[in-house]
Design an enzyme around this catalytic site. Structure first.
Site, short mmCIF file in Angstrom:
data_model
loop_
_atom_site.label_atom_id
_atom_site.label_comp_id
_atom_site.label_asym_id
_atom_site.label_seq_id
_atom_site.Cartn_x
_atom_site.Cartn_y
_atom_site.Cartn_z
N GLY A 55 0.98 -1.30 0.05
CA GLY A 55 -0.20 -0.02 0.20
C GLY A 55 0.83 1.24 -0.02
O GLY A 55 2.09 1.13 0.42
N CYS A 82 5.30 -6.07 1.53
CA CYS A 82 5.66 -4.62 1.46
C CYS A 82 4.94 -3.95 2.63
O CYS A 82 5.40 -4.06 3.60
CB CYS A 82 5.16 -4.01 0.21
SG CYS A 82 6.02 -2.53 -0.19
N TYR A 83 3.95 -3.18 2.32
CA TYR A 83 3.49 -2.50 3.63
C TYR A 83 2.75 -3.56 4.48
O TYR A 83 2.88 -3.33 5.94
CB TYR A 83 2.23 -1.52 3.23
CG TYR A 83 1.57 -0.87 4.10
CD1 TYR A 83 1.79 0.49 4.50
CD2 TYR A 83 0.30 -1.50 4.89
CE1 TYR A 83 1.33 1.00 5.57
CE2 TYR A 83 -0.17 -0.93 5.78
CZ TYR A 83 0.14 0.57 6.23
OH TYR A 83 -0.40 1.12 7.21
N HIS A 169 7.85 -7.64 -3.79
CA HIS A 169 6.50 -8.25 -4.25
C HIS A 169 6.79 -9.59 -5.00
O HIS A 169 7.15 -9.64 -6.17
CB HIS A 169 6.18 -7.04 -5.29
CG HIS A 169 5.54 -6.08 -4.55
ND1 HIS A 169 4.18 -5.80 -4.18
CD2 HIS A 169 6.24 -4.95 -4.38
CE1 HIS A 169 4.12 -4.44 -3.55
NE2 HIS A 169 5.50 -3.83 -3.61
N GLU A 171 4.21 -11.29 -6.08
CA GLU A 171 3.24 -11.41 -7.06
C GLU A 171 3.59 -10.88 -8.57
O GLU A 171 3.02 -11.73 -9.37
CB GLU A 171 2.07 -10.95 -6.24
CG GLU A 171 1.76 -9.37 -6.30
CD GLU A 171 2.68 -8.82 -5.25
OE1 GLU A 171 2.30 -7.46 -4.85
OE2 GLU A 171 3.44 -9.30 -4.63
N ASP A 227 -18.77 -13.63 -21.07
CA ASP A 227 -19.38 -13.84 -19.77
C ASP A 227 -20.86 -14.07 -19.76
O ASP A 227 -21.41 -15.07 -19.41
CB ASP A 227 -19.19 -12.49 -19.19
CG ASP A 227 -17.77 -12.01 -19.25
OD1 ASP A 227 -16.91 -12.84 -19.22
OD2 ASP A 227 -17.65 -10.80 -18.99
N LYS A 368 -11.69 -13.49 -15.83
CA LYS A 368 -12.09 -14.06 -17.21
C LYS A 368 -11.58 -15.29 -17.58
O LYS A 368 -12.35 -15.86 -18.30
CB LYS A 368 -11.69 -12.80 -18.44
CG LYS A 368 -12.04 -12.96 -19.61
CD LYS A 368 -13.48 -12.78 -20.03
CE LYS A 368 -13.91 -11.47 -20.02
NZ LYS A 368 -15.17 -11.18 -20.64
#
Length: 512
Positions: A55, A82-83, A169, A171, A227, A368
């Site tokens: 963040g 991180c944060y 990070h 990710e 969708d 998706k």
């Protein structure tokens, strides 16, 4: 049907949604929750682990988002990123400070102790940093297991509890071994099972739809996109003739789209489709409207009116189903806490607070690519599943400014040529989404010996895995040249074509 869930507490990071995607890529269900979710909620049996996102705030700032301290008493595995790492240490007596010299971009992690989090990794790995504050001192409860080449604390673990933190990070794609780190946290540390699969989705959705709808009747909002098509097939498989798929022609479709929807979904897949033409009404309601949010809300309101009229024709109907996805929920501010609304979600636009239906959104937990995999599980053909996304408000949000019949005609013809060329050259399948945008700008041109003053058209094409982030597609120049040449020569009203090279973020995929 219960499932193992990883709760991701959102502290406002631009990467929070990426964390959710990466967890699901390991076939483990993840859900984004607000940062101030209580310990009581997180104590639920189905929550197997907790991840704290990054963040932009400083933990010692006056209005910094704070973690419920009782979460530390749950003994559930926690990974702070991180944060999230700084919040964990700040809460347990560690010292976080701002030196004015943050770390941004590529860095090298020097692993001090592999342990469970870094199992199977070499001593030095490339990682991605994005932080201003840094950990200065650990409390007695923590130990450092990794540092950056700048001697900044980059990874920690709790001495007695399954709590971990990374300043980098894991990710993002810029941390190549991030998938291994997350897998270690999910499976070795948290004991999760990789059971979030299309077969699992289908079984769970079948049970949920049957329970929620019972013997009621459902109108399924069908647009012809991936969708709503998957949703229509799913509901029909579960509920049979309790479902009526309603295709509202709002006059904002692409060229020949109505006929294609009826052919591919009605005739080919056997859906019970009710097509209703409300184009005049929608266009009248949009007269003079230029603001994109107002367009979406007007279209949403007109949709509901149209559905209510169609419902009276097909008989008593309790439910309206639409193909809302997880990114729609997130971008519409559906995740509480510090989430902000980017736009009213694409499917039906801004829905009114009061309507004569109960809204059901069976796909709202899926990204998706997960919807496409569910469609494959249902046996749907690839040509439908691989269609590019198309917004519910249609071409109204691809015409910047007021929507008129003339502008719709110009955009339809130009977009048709663009799509045709992409498919003929094989470029279509390399792209997540491609479309044309008509701008309320006229430019000077010359055709033959004659001066022209006509519209500017922008072409957009992006690559993505889920639409949450996207990069502009590196379109071959010969294809761009072919598109521009044909559009300018064949579509009266356009004399200039440009190509959008903006990524998301900071831009959105759609222009409105």
């Amino acid at each position: 049907m219960s499932r193992c869930t990883v709760a991701i507490l959102d502290f406002g990071s631009q990467y929070t949604k990426v964390i959710a995607r990466r967890i699901r890529e390991h076939h483990v269900y993840s859900e984004i929750l607000p940062f101030n979710t209580s310990a009581e909620e997180l104590a639920a049996d189905h929550i197997a682990a907790i991840i704290l996102s990054g963040g932009p705030a400083s933990v010692f700032g006056k209005e910094a988002p704070q973690l419920d301290p009782r979460i530390m008493e749950l003994d559930k595995p926690i990974l702070g990123i991180c944060y999230g790492l700084q919040a964990l240490l700040h809460l347990t007596g560690g010292k976080v400070s701002s030196t004015g010299h943050g770390e941004y971009g590529p860095a090298t992690l020097e692993i001090e102790e592999a342990g469970k989090l870094f199992k199977g990794l070499p001593e030095h790995i490339p990682v991605w940093m994005s932080h201003g504050d840094r950990v200065e001192d650990l409390s007695a409860d923590w130990e450092m297991i990794g540092q950056s080449q700048n001697r900044v604390v980059a990874a920690v673990q709790h001495r007695s509890k399954p709590f971990f933190g990374t300043q980098f990070h894991p990710e993002v794609q810029h941390t190549p071994d991030g998938g291994t780190i997350l897998a270690n946290f999910l499976f070795t540390i948290s004991g999760c099972q990789p059971d979030w699969t299309p077969t699992h989705h289908l079984a769970e959705l079948t049970e949920r739809i049957s329970r929620e709808v019972g013997s009621g009747r459902v109108l399924c909002a069908l647009s012809g996109g991936v969708d709503s098509s998957v949703l229509g097939i799913l509901l029909t498989r579960v509920l049979g003739d309790q479902v009526a798929c309603v295709f509202i022609d709002h006059g904002l479709l692409r060229k020949n789209e109505g006929e294609q929807v009826e052919a591919s979904l009605g005739s080919a897949l056997g859906l019970n489709i009710h097509r209703a033409d409300y184009s005049d009404r929608f266009l009248a309601a949009l007269t003079g409207i230029e603001d994109p949010e107002e367009k979406r809300k007007i279209i949403g309101q007109e949709f509901i009116k149209a559905f209510e009229e169609v419902a009276r024709e097909v008989g008593p109907t309790e439910f309206l189903a639409q193909g809302t996805l997880y990114p729609d929920v997130i971008e519409s501010g559906g995740v509480a806490g510090i989430a902000r609304t980017i736009k009213s979600h694409h499917n039906v636009g801004g829905l009114p607070e009061k309507m004569d239906f109960r809204l059901i959104e069976p796909l709202r937990e899926l990204f998706k690519d997960e919807v496409r995999n569910l469609g494959r599980e249902l046996g749907m053909p690839e040509d439908i599943l691989l269609r590019h996304p198309f917004p519910g408000p249609g071409l109204a949000v691809r015409i910047v400014g007021e929507v008129t019949r003339e502008r719709l005609h110009i955009l339809r013809e130009a977009d048709w040529i663009y799509q045709e060329i992409l498919k003929e050259t094989g470029e279509y399948q390399r792209i997540w989404q491609a479309f044309a945008v008509l701008l309320p700008v006229k430019t000077v041109g010359v055709m033959g010996d004659q001066r022209t003053y006509e519209y500017l058209l922008a072409l957009r094409a992006v690559t993505s895995s889920d639409g949450m982030t996207a990069d502009w597609h590196r379109m071959p120049t010969e294809i761009l040249n072919q598109c521009a040449s044909r559009i300018i020569n064949e579509v009266r009203g356009i004399n200039r074509v440009v190509y959008d090279i903006s990524s998301k973020p900071p831009s959105t995929i759609e222009w409105e």
